[in-house]
Write a protein that holds these residues in place. Structure first.
Motif, PDB file in Angstrom:
ATOM      1  N   SER A 105      21.031 -36.066 -22.625  1.00 28.47           N
ATOM      2  CA  SER A 105      18.781 -36.847 -23.815  1.00 28.47           C
ATOM      3  C   SER A 105      18.273 -36.103 -24.417  1.00 28.47           C
ATOM      4  O   SER A 105      18.324 -35.240 -24.264  1.00 28.47           O
ATOM      5  N   ASP A 106      17.645 -37.325 -24.835  1.00 28.27           N
ATOM      6  CA  ASP A 106      16.788 -37.056 -25.941  1.00 28.27           C
ATOM      7  C   ASP A 106      15.570 -37.029 -25.548  1.00 28.27           C
ATOM      8  O   ASP A 106      15.565 -38.294 -25.295  1.00 28.27           O
ATOM      9  N   HIS A 107      14.266 -35.471 -25.083  1.00 29.79           N
ATOM     10  CA  HIS A 107      13.690 -36.462 -24.089  1.00 29.79           C
ATOM     11  C   HIS A 107      12.350 -36.124 -25.215  1.00 29.79           C
ATOM     12  O   HIS A 107      11.128 -36.035 -24.345  1.00 29.79           O
ATOM     13  N   GLY A 108      12.668 -36.373 -25.777  1.00 29.35           N
ATOM     14  CA  GLY A 108      11.881 -36.571 -27.660  1.00 29.35           C
ATOM     15  C   GLY A 108      10.800 -34.631 -27.494  1.00 29.35           C
ATOM     16  O   GLY A 108      10.832 -34.204 -29.057  1.00 29.35           O
ATOM     17  N   VAL A 109      10.582 -34.026 -26.356  1.00 27.55           N
ATOM     18  CA  VAL A 109       9.839 -32.176 -26.537  1.00 27.55           C
ATOM     19  C   VAL A 109      11.394 -32.130 -26.229  1.00 27.55           C
ATOM     20  O   VAL A 109      11.309 -30.333 -26.640  1.00 27.55           O
ATOM     21  N   SER A 110      12.523 -32.055 -26.363  1.00 26.37           N
ATOM     22  CA  SER A 110      14.002 -31.407 -26.311  1.00 26.37           C
ATOM     23  C   SER A 110      15.227 -32.200 -26.337  1.00 26.37           C
ATOM     24  O   SER A 110      14.465 -33.559 -25.933  1.00 26.37           O
ATOM     25  N   GLU A 111      15.705 -30.973 -25.884  1.00 25.63           N
ATOM     26  CA  GLU A 111      17.475 -31.948 -26.391  1.00 25.63           C
ATOM     27  C   GLU A 111      18.020 -31.798 -24.964  1.00 25.63           C
ATOM     28  O   GLU A 111      18.205 -30.072 -25.467  1.00 25.63           O
ATOM     29  N   ILE A 113      21.395 -31.565 -21.708  1.00 21.67           N
ATOM     30  CA  ILE A 113      22.797 -31.563 -21.296  1.00 21.67           C
ATOM     31  C   ILE A 113      22.875 -31.883 -19.851  1.00 21.67           C
ATOM     32  O   ILE A 113      22.136 -30.672 -19.719  1.00 21.67           O
ATOM     33  N   TYR A 114      23.223 -32.144 -18.749  1.00 22.19           N
ATOM     34  CA  TYR A 114      22.854 -31.966 -17.644  1.00 22.19           C
ATOM     35  C   TYR A 114      24.576 -31.950 -17.081  1.00 22.19           C
ATOM     36  O   TYR A 114      25.571 -33.536 -17.307  1.00 22.19           O
ATOM     37  N   LEU A 115      25.303 -31.061 -15.687  1.00 27.91           N
ATOM     38  CA  LEU A 115      26.204 -31.018 -15.216  1.00 27.91           C
ATOM     39  C   LEU A 115      25.658 -30.556 -14.148  1.00 27.91           C
ATOM     40  O   LEU A 115      25.166 -30.736 -13.448  1.00 27.91           O
ATOM     41  N   LYS A 116      27.433 -30.664 -13.281  1.00 30.23           N
ATOM     42  CA  LYS A 116      26.963 -30.201 -12.178  1.00 30.23           C
ATOM     43  C   LYS A 116      28.203 -28.923 -12.325  1.00 30.23           C
ATOM     44  O   LYS A 116      29.232 -29.194 -12.091  1.00 30.23           O
ATOM     45  N   ASP A 117      27.533 -27.763 -11.084  1.00 25.55           N
ATOM     46  CA  ASP A 117      28.674 -26.784 -11.182  1.00 25.55           C
ATOM     47  C   ASP A 117      29.631 -26.872  -9.730  1.00 25.55           C
ATOM     48  O   ASP A 117      29.978 -28.056  -9.265  1.00 25.55           O
ATOM     49  N   PRO A 118      30.555 -26.042  -9.253  1.00 20.41           N
ATOM     50  CA  PRO A 118      31.636 -26.842  -8.053  1.00 20.41           C
ATOM     51  C   PRO A 118      31.027 -26.815  -7.111  1.00 20.41           C
ATOM     52  O   PRO A 118      31.761 -27.317  -6.228  1.00 20.41           O
ATOM     53  N   ASP A 119      29.723 -25.938  -6.962  1.00 22.89           N
ATOM     54  CA  ASP A 119      29.039 -26.077  -5.628  1.00 22.89           C
ATOM     55  C   ASP A 119      28.420 -27.842  -6.210  1.00 22.89           C
ATOM     56  O   ASP A 119      27.244 -28.502  -4.961  1.00 22.89           O
ATOM     57  N   ASN A 120      28.102 -28.449  -6.737  1.00 26.85           N
ATOM     58  CA  ASN A 120      27.816 -30.184  -7.055  1.00 26.85           C
ATOM     59  C   ASN A 120      25.690 -29.612  -7.194  1.00 26.85           C
ATOM     60  O   ASN A 120      25.343 -30.515  -7.643  1.00 26.85           O
ATOM     61  N   ILE A 121      25.769 -28.939  -8.033  1.00 31.55           N
ATOM     62  CA  ILE A 121      24.447 -28.203  -7.998  1.00 31.55           C
ATOM     63  C   ILE A 121      24.151 -28.180  -9.809  1.00 31.55           C
ATOM     64  O   ILE A 121      24.954 -28.268 -10.632  1.00 31.55           O
ATOM     65  N   GLY A 122      22.593 -28.861  -9.719  1.00 27.73           N
ATOM     66  CA  GLY A 122      22.550 -29.766 -10.722  1.00 27.73           C
ATOM     67  C   GLY A 122      22.138 -29.030 -11.809  1.00 27.73           C
ATOM     68  O   GLY A 122      21.459 -27.778 -11.928  1.00 27.73           O
ATOM     69  N   VAL A 123      23.029 -28.820 -13.491  1.00 25.75           N
ATOM     70  CA  VAL A 123      22.180 -28.042 -14.009  1.00 25.75           C
ATOM     71  C   VAL A 123      22.012 -28.468 -15.727  1.00 25.75           C
ATOM     72  O   VAL A 123      22.638 -29.411 -15.785  1.00 25.75           O
ATOM     73  N   GLU A 124      20.993 -27.973 -16.309  1.00 31.61           N
ATOM     74  CA  GLU A 124      20.252 -28.571 -17.278  1.00 31.61           C
ATOM     75  C   GLU A 124      20.431 -27.216 -18.574  1.00 31.61           C
ATOM     76  O   GLU A 124      20.004 -25.854 -18.263  1.00 31.61           O
ATOM     77  N   LEU A 125      20.606 -27.354 -20.028  1.00 32.87           N
ATOM     78  CA  LEU A 125      21.155 -26.703 -20.834  1.00 32.87           C
ATOM     79  C   LEU A 125      20.495 -27.663 -21.803  1.00 32.87           C
ATOM     80  O   LEU A 125      20.445 -28.834 -22.363  1.00 32.87           O
ATOM     81  N   TYR A 126      19.363 -26.582 -22.576  1.00 33.23           N
ATOM     82  CA  TYR A 126      18.370 -27.763 -23.743  1.00 33.23           C
ATOM     83  C   TYR A 126      17.683 -26.998 -24.003  1.00 33.23           C
ATOM     84  O   TYR A 126      17.868 -25.648 -23.766  1.00 33.23           O
ATOM     85  N   ILE A 127      17.168 -27.337 -25.298  1.00 33.90           N
ATOM     86  CA  ILE A 127      16.717 -27.091 -26.424  1.00 33.90           C
ATOM     87  C   ILE A 127      14.851 -27.195 -26.446  1.00 33.90           C
ATOM     88  O   ILE A 127      15.300 -28.582 -26.179  1.00 33.90           O
ATOM     89  N   ASP A 128      13.810 -26.378 -26.866  1.00 33.33           N
ATOM     90  CA  ASP A 128      12.839 -27.016 -26.749  1.00 33.33           C
ATOM     91  C   ASP A 128      13.301 -27.510 -28.386  1.00 33.33           C
ATOM     92  O   ASP A 128      12.973 -27.006 -28.933  1.00 33.33           O
ATOM     93  N   ARG A 129      11.905 -28.397 -28.952  1.00 33.23           N
ATOM     94  CA  ARG A 129      11.297 -28.704 -30.019  1.00 33.23           C
ATOM     95  C   ARG A 129       9.961 -28.095 -30.068  1.00 33.23           C
ATOM     96  O   ARG A 129       9.146 -28.143 -29.211  1.00 33.23           O
ATOM     97  N   PRO A 130      10.020 -28.309 -31.453  1.00 33.37           N
ATOM     98  CA  PRO A 130       8.733 -27.107 -31.752  1.00 33.37           C
ATOM     99  C   PRO A 130       7.166 -27.912 -31.074  1.00 33.37           C
ATOM    100  O   PRO A 130       7.611 -29.032 -31.000  1.00 33.37           O
ATOM    101  N   ASN A 131       6.071 -27.429 -30.722  1.00 31.38           N
ATOM    102  CA  ASN A 131       5.447 -28.023 -30.076  1.00 31.38           C
ATOM    103  C   ASN A 131       4.435 -29.789 -31.040  1.00 31.38           C
ATOM    104  O   ASN A 131       4.201 -30.412 -30.673  1.00 31.38           O
ATOM    105  N   ASN A 132       4.655 -28.823 -32.424  1.00 37.07           N
ATOM    106  CA  ASN A 132       4.185 -30.113 -32.998  1.00 37.07           C
ATOM    107  C   ASN A 132       4.766 -30.994 -33.658  1.00 37.07           C
ATOM    108  O   ASN A 132       4.395 -32.031 -33.496  1.00 37.07           O
ATOM    109  N   GLN A 133       6.207 -30.592 -33.118  1.00 35.22           N
ATOM    110  CA  GLN A 133       7.166 -32.107 -33.148  1.00 35.22           C
ATOM    111  C   GLN A 133       7.080 -33.294 -31.365  1.00 35.22           C
ATOM    112  O   GLN A 133       7.414 -34.477 -31.443  1.00 35.22           O
TER     113      GLN A 133
END
Length: 161
Positions: A105-111, A113-133
Motif C-alpha cells: 500500500s501507498d499510504h501517502g505518508v509512507s509506502e 508491504i505486508y506479510l505474515k510470519d510463520p506464526d501468522n503474526i502480521g509484519v509491515e515493512l515500510y519507508i516514510d516519505r519526508p514530512n513535507n510530502q
C-alpha cells in the motif's frame, strides 16, 4: 502530558512455535542478523549490531498454535527501513524466496508491504516519505490514504541505483 516527540519504539519480542522456521523468515528472508541465543528457547536478532530489534522465544512451548484472529492482541508490527531502495531489496528477497505478500500500500505518508510470519503474526515493512510530502487537509491535519503500491515501480529502484 505528552510523550516526548523523539520517542521511538525499540524492539518487539514474539512468542513463536518453532525457532528454526522463525529464523528462516526473520534472518534469511528479511535479513536480520542473529545477535545471541538464549539457551535453545530464544534468539535475538538485529540490524546493524544493535542489541536486538526482534526477540523470538518458545517459552510457551514449541509447536503452540497461532493466536485466533478473533482475539484481542497484536495486529501487526512495523519495521521502518531507511530508504526506498532498501525496501525494494527486501521485497526482491521475499519474492525470490517465493514467500507470499499479504498486501502492498501507498499510504501517502509512507509506502508499505505486508506479510505474515510463520506464526501468522502480521509484519509491515515500510519507508516514510519526508514530512513535507505528507497529504494534509484544509485544516493542516494528516490525511492518510490507502492506495495500491506499484511494486514494479518500487523494484525499479534496484536498477536505478
Amino acid at each position: 502530558m505528552s510523550i516526548h516527540p523523539e520517542t521511538r519504539i525499540g524492539h518487539v519480542h514474539l512468542t513463536v512455535s518453532n525457532l528454526e522456521k522463525s529464523l528462516t523468515f526473520y534472518r534469511d528472508i528479511l535479513g536480520f542478523e542473529v545477535v545471541t541465543y538464549y539457551g535453545d528457547s530464544a534468539v535475538f536478532l538485529s540490524a546493524g549490531g544493535y542489541h536486538h530489534h526482534i526477540g523470538l522465544n518458545t517459552w510457551s512451548g514449541p509447536g503452540i498454535g497461532p493466536a485466533n484472529s478473533q482475539q484481542a492482541g497484536l495486529y501487526h508490527f512495523a519495521i521502518l527501513l531507511p530508504s526506498r531502495l532498501e525496501l525494494a531489496k527486501v521485497v526482491q528477497n521475499i519474492q525470490q524466496a517465493n514467500y507470499p505478500l499479504e498486501g502492498a500500500s501507498d499510504h501517502g505518508v509512507s509506502e508499505a508491504i505486508y506479510l505474515k510470519d510463520p506464526d501468522n503474526i502480521g509484519v509491515e515493512l515500510y519507508i516514510d516519505r519526508p514530512n513535507n510530502q505528507w497529504p494534509k487537509n484544509a485544516q493542516g491535519k494528516i490525511e492518510m490514504i490507502s492506495q495500491p503500491l506499484d511494486l514494479n515501480n518500487l523494484l525499479a529502484e534496484l536498477t536505478n541505483s
